[in-house]
Design a protein around this motif. Structure first.
Motif, PDB file in Angstrom:
ATOM      1  N   GLU A  11       0.845  -1.188   0.000  1.00 46.76           N
ATOM      2  CA  GLU A  11       0.000   0.000   0.000  1.00 46.76           C
ATOM      3  C   GLU A  11       0.890   1.250   0.000  1.00 46.76           C
ATOM      4  O   GLU A  11       1.819   1.346   0.796  1.00 46.76           O
ATOM      5  N   TYR A  14       1.040   7.284   1.209  1.00 48.05           N
ATOM      6  CA  TYR A  14      -0.043   8.255   1.397  1.00 48.05           C
ATOM      7  C   TYR A  14      -1.348   7.545   1.762  1.00 48.05           C
ATOM      8  O   TYR A  14      -2.143   8.057   2.552  1.00 48.05           O
ATOM      9  N   GLU A  15      -1.574   6.340   1.211  1.00 51.95           N
ATOM     10  CA  GLU A  15      -2.783   5.578   1.552  1.00 51.95           C
ATOM     11  C   GLU A  15      -2.717   5.050   2.981  1.00 51.95           C
ATOM     12  O   GLU A  15      -3.735   5.010   3.678  1.00 51.95           O
ATOM     13  N   GLN A  16      -1.535   4.655   3.424  1.00 54.69           N
ATOM     14  CA  GLN A  16      -1.371   4.213   4.809  1.00 54.69           C
ATOM     15  C   GLN A  16      -1.730   5.346   5.765  1.00 54.69           C
ATOM     16  O   GLN A  16      -2.448   5.145   6.746  1.00 54.69           O
ATOM     17  N   THR A  18      -3.614   8.045   5.039  1.00 53.09           N
ATOM     18  CA  THR A  18      -5.039   8.328   4.857  1.00 53.09           C
ATOM     19  C   THR A  18      -5.894   7.340   5.644  1.00 53.09           C
ATOM     20  O   THR A  18      -6.793   7.732   6.391  1.00 53.09           O
ATOM     21  N   ASN A  19      -5.616   6.052   5.480  1.00 57.11           N
ATOM     22  CA  ASN A  19      -6.424   5.025   6.129  1.00 57.11           C
ATOM     23  C   ASN A  19      -6.326   5.070   7.650  1.00 57.11           C
ATOM     24  O   ASN A  19      -7.324   4.855   8.342  1.00 57.11           O
ATOM     25  N   ARG A  55      -0.648  14.744  -0.324  1.00 55.56           N
ATOM     26  CA  ARG A  55      -1.576  13.881  -1.069  1.00 55.56           C
ATOM     27  C   ARG A  55      -2.558  13.202  -0.120  1.00 55.56           C
ATOM     28  O   ARG A  55      -3.754  13.105  -0.406  1.00 55.56           O
ATOM     29  N   ALA A  56      -2.068  12.740   1.027  1.00 58.94           N
ATOM     30  CA  ALA A  56      -2.935  12.100   2.021  1.00 58.94           C
ATOM     31  C   ALA A  56      -4.006  13.084   2.500  1.00 58.94           C
ATOM     32  O   ALA A  56      -5.193  12.748   2.558  1.00 58.94           O
ATOM     33  N   GLU A  59      -6.644  13.686  -0.149  1.00 59.62           N
ATOM     34  CA  GLU A  59      -7.581  12.555  -0.220  1.00 59.62           C
ATOM     35  C   GLU A  59      -8.590  12.622   0.927  1.00 59.62           C
ATOM     36  O   GLU A  59      -9.779  12.380   0.735  1.00 59.62           O
TER      37      GLU A  59
END
Length: 123
Positions: A11, A14-16, A18-19, A55-56, A59
């Motif tokens: 992953e 940035y997704e880590q 975000t989540n 970016r995070a 989002e």
């Protein structure tokens, strides 16, 4: 707010981020109106690029979890927790449908599937 970055995860970072922030908001750890660290501070703390944290945050803003005020920072947005819960429930239902289909394909019984789910849930 504690965020842990895994370099071995497939992953994106940035997704880590975000989540994990989403999870903190949904769990109530981060309350409505609470300030979250600036992009620069979070990037420094996590030792990642500011572009990654930007970016995070973008989002999270797009999804309605946070809002930003120029010169003041970013804050947890007001949430309709019931709507958020419904979205999560729908995602779980879709994932479970896929699991059931895969289980049937390999001949896994309902009892075996329930036992496996129980084991994983309790870990």
């Amino acid at each position: 707010m504690k965020i842990i970055i895994s370099n071995s995860s497939k992953e994106p970072i940035y997704e880590q981020i975000t989540n994990q922030i989403k999870a903190s908001i949904l769990s109530g750890e981060l309350k409505e109106g609470a300030a979250i660290p600036s992009m620069r501070k979070l990037a420094k703390d996590l030792q990642v690029s500011v572009i990654t944290t930007k970016r995070a945050y973008e989002e999270l803003e797009k999804a309605g979890f946070i809002y930003s005020i120029v010169g003041k920072g970013s804050f947890v947005a007001e949430q309709n927790l019931e709507v958020m819960r419904e979205k999560k429930l729908k995602a779980i239902e879709e994932q479970l449908s896929a699991v059931i289909m895969n289980s049937k394909e390999i001949g896994l019984s309902l009892d075996d599937l329930q036992q496996l789910l129980k084991i994983l849930y309790e870990e």
